[in-house]
Design an enzyme around this catalytic site. Structure first.
Site, PDB file in Angstrom:
ATOM      1  N   ASN A  11      36.020   1.309 -60.456  1.00 12.15           N
ATOM      2  CA  ASN A  11      34.815   0.525 -60.208  1.00 12.15           C
ATOM      3  C   ASN A  11      34.153   1.096 -58.958  1.00 12.15           C
ATOM      4  O   ASN A  11      34.624   0.872 -57.853  1.00 12.15           O
ATOM      5  CB  ASN A  11      35.207  -0.946 -60.010  1.00 12.15           C
ATOM      6  CG  ASN A  11      34.023  -1.813 -59.624  1.00 12.15           C
ATOM      7  OD1 ASN A  11      32.872  -1.365 -59.636  1.00 12.15           O
ATOM      8  ND2 ASN A  11      34.301  -3.066 -59.283  1.00 12.15           N
ATOM      9  N   TRP A  12      33.088   1.841 -59.175  1.00 11.49           N
ATOM     10  CA  TRP A  12      32.438   2.525 -58.047  1.00 11.49           C
ATOM     11  C   TRP A  12      31.613   1.560 -57.199  1.00 11.49           C
ATOM     12  O   TRP A  12      31.121   1.938 -56.139  1.00 11.49           O
ATOM     13  CB  TRP A  12      31.559   3.669 -58.555  1.00 11.49           C
ATOM     14  CG  TRP A  12      32.314   4.793 -59.214  1.00 11.49           C
ATOM     15  CD1 TRP A  12      33.670   4.873 -59.403  1.00 11.49           C
ATOM     16  CD2 TRP A  12      31.762   5.994 -59.765  1.00 11.49           C
ATOM     17  NE1 TRP A  12      33.991   6.046 -60.037  1.00 11.49           N
ATOM     18  CE2 TRP A  12      32.834   6.758 -60.270  1.00 11.49           C
ATOM     19  CE3 TRP A  12      30.465   6.496 -59.878  1.00 11.49           C
ATOM     20  CZ2 TRP A  12      32.647   7.999 -60.887  1.00 11.49           C
ATOM     21  CZ3 TRP A  12      30.269   7.728 -60.502  1.00 11.49           C
ATOM     22  CH2 TRP A  12      31.354   8.477 -60.993  1.00 11.49           C
ATOM     23  N   LYS A  13      31.404   0.352 -57.707  1.00 10.97           N
ATOM     24  CA  LYS A  13      30.599  -0.654 -56.996  1.00 10.97           C
ATOM     25  C   LYS A  13      29.233  -0.051 -56.617  1.00 10.97           C
ATOM     26  O   LYS A  13      28.709   0.780 -57.362  1.00 10.97           O
ATOM     27  CB  LYS A  13      31.382  -1.195 -55.795  1.00 10.97           C
ATOM     28  CG  LYS A  13      32.777  -1.700 -56.208  1.00 10.97           C
ATOM     29  CD  LYS A  13      33.477  -2.509 -55.163  1.00 10.97           C
ATOM     30  CE  LYS A  13      34.824  -2.974 -55.696  1.00 10.97           C
ATOM     31  NZ  LYS A  13      35.542  -3.830 -54.754  1.00 10.97           N
ATOM     32  N   HIS A  99      33.556 -10.085 -61.855  1.00  9.40           N
ATOM     33  CA  HIS A  99      34.174  -9.544 -60.638  1.00  9.40           C
ATOM     34  C   HIS A  99      33.992 -10.555 -59.504  1.00  9.40           C
ATOM     35  O   HIS A  99      32.976 -11.256 -59.447  1.00  9.40           O
ATOM     36  CB  HIS A  99      33.529  -8.201 -60.274  1.00  9.40           C
ATOM     37  CG  HIS A  99      34.309  -7.470 -59.230  1.00  9.40           C
ATOM     38  ND1 HIS A  99      34.227  -7.789 -57.898  1.00  9.40           N
ATOM     39  CD2 HIS A  99      35.214  -6.466 -59.322  1.00  9.40           C
ATOM     40  CE1 HIS A  99      35.053  -7.001 -57.216  1.00  9.40           C
ATOM     41  NE2 HIS A  99      35.662  -6.194 -58.057  1.00  9.40           N
ATOM     42  N   GLU A 101      33.116 -10.164 -56.610  1.00  9.95           N
ATOM     43  CA  GLU A 101      31.887  -9.926 -55.845  1.00  9.95           C
ATOM     44  C   GLU A 101      30.669 -10.512 -56.559  1.00  9.95           C
ATOM     45  O   GLU A 101      29.627 -10.728 -55.938  1.00  9.95           O
ATOM     46  CB  GLU A 101      31.742  -8.420 -55.560  1.00  9.95           C
ATOM     47  CG  GLU A 101      32.765  -7.974 -54.513  1.00  9.95           C
ATOM     48  CD  GLU A 101      33.245  -6.546 -54.630  1.00  9.95           C
ATOM     49  OE1 GLU A 101      32.607  -5.740 -55.330  1.00  9.95           O
ATOM     50  OE2 GLU A 101      34.291  -6.241 -54.008  1.00  9.95           O
ATOM     51  N   GLU A 175      42.501  -9.684 -59.831  1.00  9.44           N
ATOM     52  CA  GLU A 175      42.127  -9.109 -58.539  1.00  9.44           C
ATOM     53  C   GLU A 175      42.120 -10.213 -57.490  1.00  9.44           C
ATOM     54  O   GLU A 175      41.115 -10.945 -57.359  1.00  9.44           O
ATOM     55  CB  GLU A 175      40.734  -8.475 -58.617  1.00  9.44           C
ATOM     56  CG  GLU A 175      40.635  -7.362 -59.629  1.00  9.44           C
ATOM     57  CD  GLU A 175      39.510  -6.391 -59.305  1.00  9.44           C
ATOM     58  OE1 GLU A 175      39.772  -5.191 -59.269  1.00  9.44           O
ATOM     59  OE2 GLU A 175      38.373  -6.847 -59.056  1.00  9.44           O
ATOM     60  N   GLY A 181      39.471  -4.356 -51.125  1.00  4.97           N
ATOM     61  CA  GLY A 181      38.838  -3.618 -50.038  1.00  4.97           C
ATOM     62  C   GLY A 181      39.453  -3.877 -48.674  1.00  4.97           C
ATOM     63  O   GLY A 181      38.874  -3.533 -47.645  1.00  4.97           O
ATOM     64  N   SER A 219      43.051  -2.937 -53.588  1.00  2.00           N
ATOM     65  CA  SER A 219      43.646  -1.919 -52.709  1.00  2.00           C
ATOM     66  C   SER A 219      44.704  -1.071 -53.409  1.00  2.00           C
ATOM     67  O   SER A 219      45.703  -0.688 -52.792  1.00  2.00           O
ATOM     68  CB  SER A 219      44.207  -2.565 -51.435  1.00  2.00           C
ATOM     69  OG  SER A 219      43.176  -3.202 -50.705  1.00  2.00           O
ATOM     70  N   GLY A 240      38.879   0.204 -56.827  1.00  2.00           N
ATOM     71  CA  GLY A 240      37.591   0.268 -56.134  1.00  2.00           C
ATOM     72  C   GLY A 240      37.515   1.507 -55.257  1.00  2.00           C
ATOM     73  O   GLY A 240      37.275   2.624 -55.728  1.00  2.00           O
ATOM     74  N   GLY A 241      37.773   1.330 -53.977  1.00  2.00           N
ATOM     75  CA  GLY A 241      37.594   2.395 -52.985  1.00  2.00           C
ATOM     76  C   GLY A 241      38.211   3.730 -53.374  1.00  2.00           C
ATOM     77  O   GLY A 241      37.562   4.781 -53.256  1.00  2.00           O
TER      78      GLY A 241
HETATM   79  P1  13P Z   1      39.518  -1.896 -53.861  1.00  2.00           P
HETATM   80  O1  13P Z   1      40.379  -0.979 -54.687  1.00  2.00           O
HETATM   81  O2  13P Z   1      38.532  -1.173 -53.015  1.00  2.00           O
HETATM   82  O3  13P Z   1      40.349  -2.895 -53.114  1.00  2.00           O
HETATM   83  O4  13P Z   1      38.618  -2.744 -54.895  1.00  2.00           O
HETATM   84  C1  13P Z   1      39.242  -3.384 -55.955  1.00  2.00           C
HETATM   85  C2  13P Z   1      38.194  -3.881 -56.857  1.00  2.00           C
HETATM   86  O5  13P Z   1      37.463  -4.788 -56.530  1.00  2.00           O
HETATM   87  C3  13P Z   1      38.042  -3.224 -58.152  1.00  2.00           C
HETATM   88  O6  13P Z   1      37.179  -3.928 -58.976  1.00  2.00           O
END
Ligand code: 13P
Length: 258
Positions: A11-13, A99, A101, A175, A181, A219, A240-241
């Protein structure tokens, strides 16, 4: 016991411009194509502006494409939104819905997430439905109840116009909000317990609970991927990251048990 193929999804956000997004997608395509038989599926979910160029970079390769969100409606006057048929048109196979977010940053309720998942299923996309508790909810001992309620409330009952079994095109991502993050990962014991509970809850929603892939997100990195992916009810990762770096993302996929 159903065989659930591991899914490693990035997930590149809200990150990336055309040059780096396309380069990352091309690097992953090349690596996965060269790797031959692997025990995982790989998907990337770029931001909306990059879906078309990334689709072109991934074309006819093994890396799958997903969107990060979709609107419940198929089209219309919804400024700034993106519809599930548009994602399908661009070559997406997946879309993330619910998600944290979106739930916490945009006030999305379970009912909204459910409608989005249904919209995805209706056009043949696989919906990656996210659930997860906040730190306060975990501290109050409410984590499992919160996740079970989100899961039940976000569950789309039917596969819609695309037909077939909805369960075949649903993925659940657990999640925990406090692990996203932050560099903090839930312990393997906590992840195992939550995924077991999710599987049990799915059993009350469908007789095909065994088919549904359950991803962990929060993470995930190369250093912790192996122990998480080895857990019984963990069928992949939503990253994510670390998915913003092709090497780091690949290393996570490589941690899939063989
Ligand atoms: P991180 O891997 O950056 O913690 O993000 C997880 C995430 O929200 C994937 O959708």
């Amino acid at each position: 016991m159903a065989s659930r193929r591991t899914l490693i999804a990035g997930n590149w956000k809200m990150n990336g411009h055309r040059a780096d997004g396309v380069a990352r997608a091309a690097a992953l395509k090349e690596r996965l194509a060269a790797a031959g038989a692997v025990p995982f599926d790989m998907a990337v979910c770029p931001p909306a502006t990059l879906i078309w160029p990334v689709a072109a970079a991934l074309a006819s390769g093994p890396v799958l494409l997903g969107g990060q969100d979709c609107h419940p409606a198929a089209s219309g006057a919804f400024t700034g939104d993106i519809a599930a048929p548009m994602l399908a048109d661009a070559g997406c196979r997946f879309v993330i819905v619910g998600h944290s977010e979106r739930r916490h940053g945009h006030g999305e309720t379970d009912a909204v997430v459910k409608a989005k998942a249904a919209a995805a299923l209706a056009v043949g996309l696989t919906a990656i439905v996210c659930v997860g508790e906040t730190e306060a909810e975990r501290d109050h001992g409410a984590a499992e109840a919160v996740v079970a309620a989100q899961l039940t409330g976000s569950w789309p009952e039917s596969a819609g116009a695309a037909g077939g079994h909805a369960e075949d095109r649903l993925v659940i991502a657990y999640e925990p909000v406090w692990a996203i993050g932050t560099g903090r990962t839930a312990t393997p014991a906590d992840v195992a317990a939550m995924h077991r509970m999710i599987r049990t809850t799915l059993g009350s929603l469908t007789d095909r609970a065994d088919q549904i892939r359950l991803l962990y997100g929060g993470s995930v990195k190369a250093a912790n991927a192996a122990e998480l992916l080895a857990l019984e009810d963990v069928d992949g990762a939503l990253v994510g990251g670390a998915s913003l770096d092709a090497d780091a993302f690949w290393a996570i996929a490589e941690a899939t048990p063989r």
